[in-house]
Design a protein around this motif. Structure first.
Motif, PDB file in Angstrom:
ATOM      1  N   PHE A 169     -55.340 -77.298  35.246  1.00 25.45           N
ATOM      2  CA  PHE A 169     -54.271 -76.755  34.426  1.00 25.45           C
ATOM      3  C   PHE A 169     -53.097 -77.722  34.404  1.00 25.45           C
ATOM      4  N   ALA A 170     -52.366 -77.737  33.303  1.00 25.21           N
ATOM      5  CA  ALA A 170     -51.151 -78.543  33.195  1.00 25.21           C
ATOM      6  C   ALA A 170     -50.143 -77.785  32.336  1.00 25.21           C
ATOM      7  N   ALA A 171     -48.885 -77.845  32.751  1.00 18.43           N
ATOM      8  CA  ALA A 171     -47.812 -77.240  31.955  1.00 18.43           C
ATOM      9  C   ALA A 171     -47.469 -78.171  30.807  1.00 18.43           C
ATOM     10  N   ARG A 172     -47.011 -77.621  29.712  1.00 19.25           N
ATOM     11  CA  ARG A 172     -46.660 -78.435  28.548  1.00 19.25           C
ATOM     12  C   ARG A 172     -45.200 -78.879  28.620  1.00 19.25           C
ATOM     13  N   ALA A 173     -44.259 -78.102  28.186  1.00 17.11           N
ATOM     14  CA  ALA A 173     -42.867 -78.533  28.092  1.00 17.11           C
ATOM     15  C   ALA A 173     -41.994 -77.987  29.213  1.00 17.11           C
ATOM     16  N   GLN A 174     -42.378 -76.863  29.782  1.00 19.94           N
ATOM     17  CA  GLN A 174     -41.575 -76.253  30.835  1.00 19.94           C
ATOM     18  C   GLN A 174     -42.483 -75.606  31.871  1.00 19.94           C
ATOM     19  N   SER A 175     -41.912 -75.300  33.029  1.00 24.47           N
ATOM     20  CA  SER A 175     -42.686 -74.667  34.103  1.00 24.47           C
ATOM     21  C   SER A 175     -43.203 -73.311  33.634  1.00 24.47           C
ATOM     22  N   THR A 176     -44.399 -72.992  34.075  1.00 24.33           N
ATOM     23  CA  THR A 176     -45.011 -71.728  33.679  1.00 24.33           C
ATOM     24  C   THR A 176     -45.980 -71.274  34.761  1.00 24.33           C
ATOM     25  N   VAL A 177     -46.459 -70.069  34.651  1.00 25.97           N
ATOM     26  CA  VAL A 177     -47.453 -69.519  35.569  1.00 25.97           C
ATOM     27  C   VAL A 177     -48.611 -68.982  34.737  1.00 25.97           C
ATOM     28  N   VAL A 178     -49.819 -69.461  35.025  1.00 26.91           N
ATOM     29  CA  VAL A 178     -51.020 -68.937  34.375  1.00 26.91           C
ATOM     30  C   VAL A 178     -51.569 -67.859  35.295  1.00 26.91           C
ATOM     31  N   SER A 179     -51.683 -66.644  34.772  1.00 32.21           N
ATOM     32  CA  SER A 179     -51.970 -65.495  35.626  1.00 32.21           C
ATOM     33  C   SER A 179     -53.294 -64.796  35.372  1.00 32.21           C
ATOM     34  N   PRO A 233     -52.882 -66.323  40.322  1.00 33.22           N
ATOM     35  CA  PRO A 233     -52.006 -67.083  39.445  1.00 33.22           C
ATOM     36  C   PRO A 233     -51.691 -68.455  40.022  1.00 33.22           C
ATOM     37  N   VAL A 234     -51.503 -69.414  39.110  1.00 41.72           N
ATOM     38  CA  VAL A 234     -51.181 -70.781  39.508  1.00 41.72           C
ATOM     39  C   VAL A 234     -49.882 -71.188  38.802  1.00 41.72           C
ATOM     40  N   ALA A 235     -48.932 -71.662  39.609  1.00 39.05           N
ATOM     41  CA  ALA A 235     -47.642 -72.116  39.073  1.00 39.05           C
ATOM     42  C   ALA A 235     -47.772 -73.575  38.649  1.00 39.05           C
ATOM     43  N   LEU A 236     -47.296 -73.869  37.449  1.00 37.10           N
ATOM     44  CA  LEU A 236     -47.427 -75.207  36.891  1.00 37.10           C
ATOM     45  C   LEU A 236     -46.058 -75.786  36.527  1.00 37.10           C
ATOM     46  N   PRO A 292     -44.354 -79.339  34.491  1.00 28.84           N
ATOM     47  CA  PRO A 292     -44.734 -80.444  33.606  1.00 28.84           C
ATOM     48  C   PRO A 292     -44.971 -81.733  34.387  1.00 28.84           C
ATOM     49  N   GLY A 293     -46.056 -82.409  34.052  1.00 28.67           N
ATOM     50  CA  GLY A 293     -46.388 -83.673  34.690  1.00 28.67           C
ATOM     51  C   GLY A 293     -47.109 -83.544  36.012  1.00 28.67           C
ATOM     52  N   LEU A 294     -47.344 -82.330  36.491  1.00 33.45           N
ATOM     53  CA  LEU A 294     -48.026 -82.108  37.771  1.00 33.45           C
ATOM     54  C   LEU A 294     -49.218 -81.181  37.569  1.00 33.45           C
ATOM     55  N   PRO A 295     -50.342 -81.711  37.101  1.00 35.08           N
ATOM     56  CA  PRO A 295     -51.513 -80.844  36.896  1.00 35.08           C
ATOM     57  C   PRO A 295     -52.045 -80.312  38.214  1.00 35.08           C
ATOM     58  N   ARG A 296     -52.659 -79.136  38.136  1.00 37.09           N
ATOM     59  CA  ARG A 296     -53.244 -78.490  39.320  1.00 37.09           C
ATOM     60  C   ARG A 296     -54.622 -77.958  38.982  1.00 37.09           C
ATOM     61  N   LYS A 297     -55.493 -78.006  39.981  1.00 32.49           N
ATOM     62  CA  LYS A 297     -56.830 -77.440  39.820  1.00 32.49           C
ATOM     63  C   LYS A 297     -56.836 -76.034  40.411  1.00 32.49           C
ATOM     64  N   ALA A 298     -57.706 -75.216  39.858  1.00 35.58           N
ATOM     65  CA  ALA A 298     -57.874 -73.852  40.360  1.00 35.58           C
ATOM     66  C   ALA A 298     -59.294 -73.402  40.070  1.00 35.58           C
ATOM     67  N   ARG A 299     -59.703 -72.375  40.790  1.00 35.45           N
ATOM     68  CA  ARG A 299     -61.014 -71.768  40.554  1.00 35.45           C
ATOM     69  C   ARG A 299     -60.824 -70.409  39.906  1.00 35.45           C
ATOM     70  N   LEU A 300     -61.699 -70.124  38.983  1.00 38.28           N
ATOM     71  CA  LEU A 300     -61.764 -68.809  38.351  1.00 38.28           C
ATOM     72  C   LEU A 300     -63.105 -68.216  38.772  1.00 38.28           C
ATOM     73  N   VAL A 348     -58.102 -77.685  26.235  1.00 39.74           N
ATOM     74  CA  VAL A 348     -57.639 -76.664  25.303  1.00 39.74           C
ATOM     75  C   VAL A 348     -56.133 -76.547  25.472  1.00 39.74           C
ATOM     76  N   VAL A 349     -55.420 -76.734  24.381  1.00 39.11           N
ATOM     77  CA  VAL A 349     -53.961 -76.773  24.419  1.00 39.11           C
ATOM     78  C   VAL A 349     -53.394 -75.481  23.847  1.00 39.11           C
ATOM     79  N   GLY A 350     -52.659 -74.765  24.689  1.00 40.64           N
ATOM     80  CA  GLY A 350     -51.951 -73.564  24.258  1.00 40.64           C
ATOM     81  C   GLY A 350     -50.468 -73.863  24.115  1.00 40.64           C
ATOM     82  N   ARG A 351     -49.665 -72.840  23.917  1.00 38.90           N
ATOM     83  CA  ARG A 351     -48.231 -73.026  23.758  1.00 38.90           C
ATOM     84  C   ARG A 351     -47.582 -73.536  25.027  1.00 38.90           C
ATOM     85  N   GLY A 352     -47.888 -72.917  26.168  1.00 39.92           N
ATOM     86  CA  GLY A 352     -47.213 -73.253  27.409  1.00 39.92           C
ATOM     87  C   GLY A 352     -48.038 -74.030  28.418  1.00 39.92           C
ATOM     88  N   PHE A 353     -49.360 -74.079  28.220  1.00 35.92           N
ATOM     89  CA  PHE A 353     -50.211 -74.754  29.211  1.00 35.92           C
ATOM     90  C   PHE A 353     -51.433 -75.357  28.552  1.00 35.92           C
TER      91      PHE A 353
END
Length: 192
Positions: free
Chosen positions: A87-97, A123-126, A128-136, A45-50
């Motif tokens: 999770f993966a960042a799109r164009a710039q660093s972001t935090v999914v909270s 929250p997970v800091a992302l 670009p180009g460095l995907p990370r796994k997380a648990r919800l 699922v592709v959002g604006r930032g992640f």
């Protein structure tokens, strides 16, 4: 007399038109609310930032966690739902909270705070180009599992920003009312 009737008819048409505008206009919350990016488990699922890819969903009666070198068992009055996502960042660093579970009745459950000491949760800091796994991880009533939606966004108030909405679909239940495949104990020390 004819002019007076025409004025009254025009006034009634104007009142009906204004009433129609009032009841058909969107509410303020709908205008500035989150912009949904929809998908289902297994989709990216592709959002604006992640981007988010929900890999698996597990249900358990109890969780085992390691806290300061001691193993603790966490119980709940319902069922634990553990979603593993990448999770993966799109164009710039972001935090999914923020992550929430919206059940079929509309009740929304936020990610549990009882496990805030664990790594691998939001929250997970992302970057670009460095995907990370997380648990919800959520504590749910068993009847809120089937046909639920997972809501994930960068910030608590996702006004005018994208929000991933992952439709989880139907989940069969066992004779005890819990989702089929519910394990008695799920070890959170297992790698992602």
């Amino acid at each position: 007399m004819m002019r007076r009737l025409a004025n009254i008819a025009l006034l009634l048409v104007a009142v009906a038109f204004c009433y129609g505008l009032q009841v058909s206009k969107p509410h303020y919350g709908d205008l500035i609310g989150p912009i949904p990016a929809r998908g289902k488990p297994g989709d990216t699922v592709v959002g604006r930032g992640f981007e988010i890819h929900a890999e698996k969903i597990e249900f358990a009666r109890k969780l085992t966690v390691d806290q300061y070198g001691q193993t603790k068992i966490l119980t709940t009055g319902g069922v634990w739902a553990v979603v593993t996502a990448e999770f993966a960042a799109r164009a710039q660093s972001t935090v999914v909270s923020v992550a929430s579970w919206r059940g079929p009745t509309g009740l929304t459950y936020d990610q549990t705070e009882r496990l805030s000491f664990m790594n691998g949760l939001l929250p997970v800091a992302l970057d670009p180009g460095l995907p990370r796994k997380a648990r919800l991880i959520f504590e749910l009533r068993p009847d809120e599992v089937s046909n639920a939606t997972l809501l994930v966004s960068e910030k608590l108030v996702a006004a005018l920003d994208s929000q991933a909405e992952i439709s989880l679909g139907p989940v069969t239940t066992a004779a005890d009312g819990l989702p089929t495949g519910t394990v008695d104990m799920l070890d959170m020390a297992q790698p992602l």
